[in-house]
Design a protein around this motif. Sequence first.
Motif, short mmCIF file in Angstrom:
data_model
loop_
_atom_site.label_atom_id
_atom_site.label_comp_id
_atom_site.label_asym_id
_atom_site.label_seq_id
_atom_site.Cartn_x
_atom_site.Cartn_y
_atom_site.Cartn_z
N THR A 133 108.61 55.27 29.91
CA THR A 133 107.83 56.41 29.76
C THR A 133 106.53 55.72 28.81
N ALA B 177 102.04 55.93 28.32
CA ALA B 177 100.70 56.46 28.66
C ALA B 177 99.68 55.60 28.30
N ASP B 178 98.37 55.97 28.80
CA ASP B 178 97.04 55.22 28.19
C ASP B 178 96.09 56.11 27.81
N VAL B 179 95.58 56.02 26.87
CA VAL B 179 94.69 57.34 26.29
C VAL B 179 93.45 57.23 27.17
N ASP B 180 93.04 56.15 27.93
CA ASP B 180 91.93 56.09 28.75
C ASP B 180 92.41 56.45 30.27
N ASN B 181 93.70 56.74 30.48
CA ASN B 181 94.27 57.12 31.76
C ASN B 181 94.14 55.76 32.74
N ASP B 182 94.08 54.59 31.89
CA ASP B 182 93.89 53.55 32.74
C ASP B 182 95.44 53.13 33.47
N VAL B 183 95.32 52.39 34.77
CA VAL B 183 96.59 51.90 35.38
C VAL B 183 97.49 51.04 34.42
N THR C 154 103.95 46.62 28.37
CA THR C 154 102.83 47.21 29.25
C THR C 154 101.37 46.80 29.11
N ASP D 197 97.10 47.47 29.95
CA ASP D 197 96.24 48.43 30.67
C ASP D 197 95.30 47.40 31.47
#
Length: 204
Positions: A14, A16-22, A56, A58
């Motif tokens: 799980t 997540a990226d604050v910029d919603n990058d893949v 992970t 980005d």
Amino acid sequence: NMYTNRQPLPLNVTAADVDNDVLNISYYINGKLNQTSLANTTFNASDGYYILNVSTNDGFANSSNATANFTIDTINPTVRLNSPANFTWSTASFTATITPTDRFLANCTLYHNFTGTWQSNVTIVNAVNGTSNSFPAITVNDSLFVWDAQCYDLAGNSAFNGSNFTARIDTAAPTAFNLTSPANSTISSNLTPAFNWNRTVEAN
């Protein structure tokens, strides 16, 4: 410190990226890159101990990682019933002993049907691998019943002995017989007297 018998083993991350990058996910097993993907994956391996590191990224030189260790174990325990031996007599205080074998042994449970229903009874919570383990004594009535033991390891593998043992419980003393002849206090010169008594019939 997880133990599992799952093959293949799901690796769920799980992130997540604050910029919603893949996010590109890299899976390292014991320090070596195993695979890279954009989603969760599965891990195929033989039984053993593994250190998983997940990284992970980005794509903009921003990364994070997490580490976990786990043991894959797909081998069932083995269970040997020691005593009482099969088809032997026991007292009302029934104590079963077994020898379980497993590297990651967890617990063992006694099963029987002396109540008429096959069910679990008592458990050795921290069973000892490769040595004789005794279940707490249980009180049973005169009966003929079968028993076995099931052992689990930390990965959830389990096994019974290859076959049930049969126990015979007899707590009643034989009925006193009645000597009919010769009569009490008989005086005789017969060196080989015949004794006669009333026969009694016992369940056991």
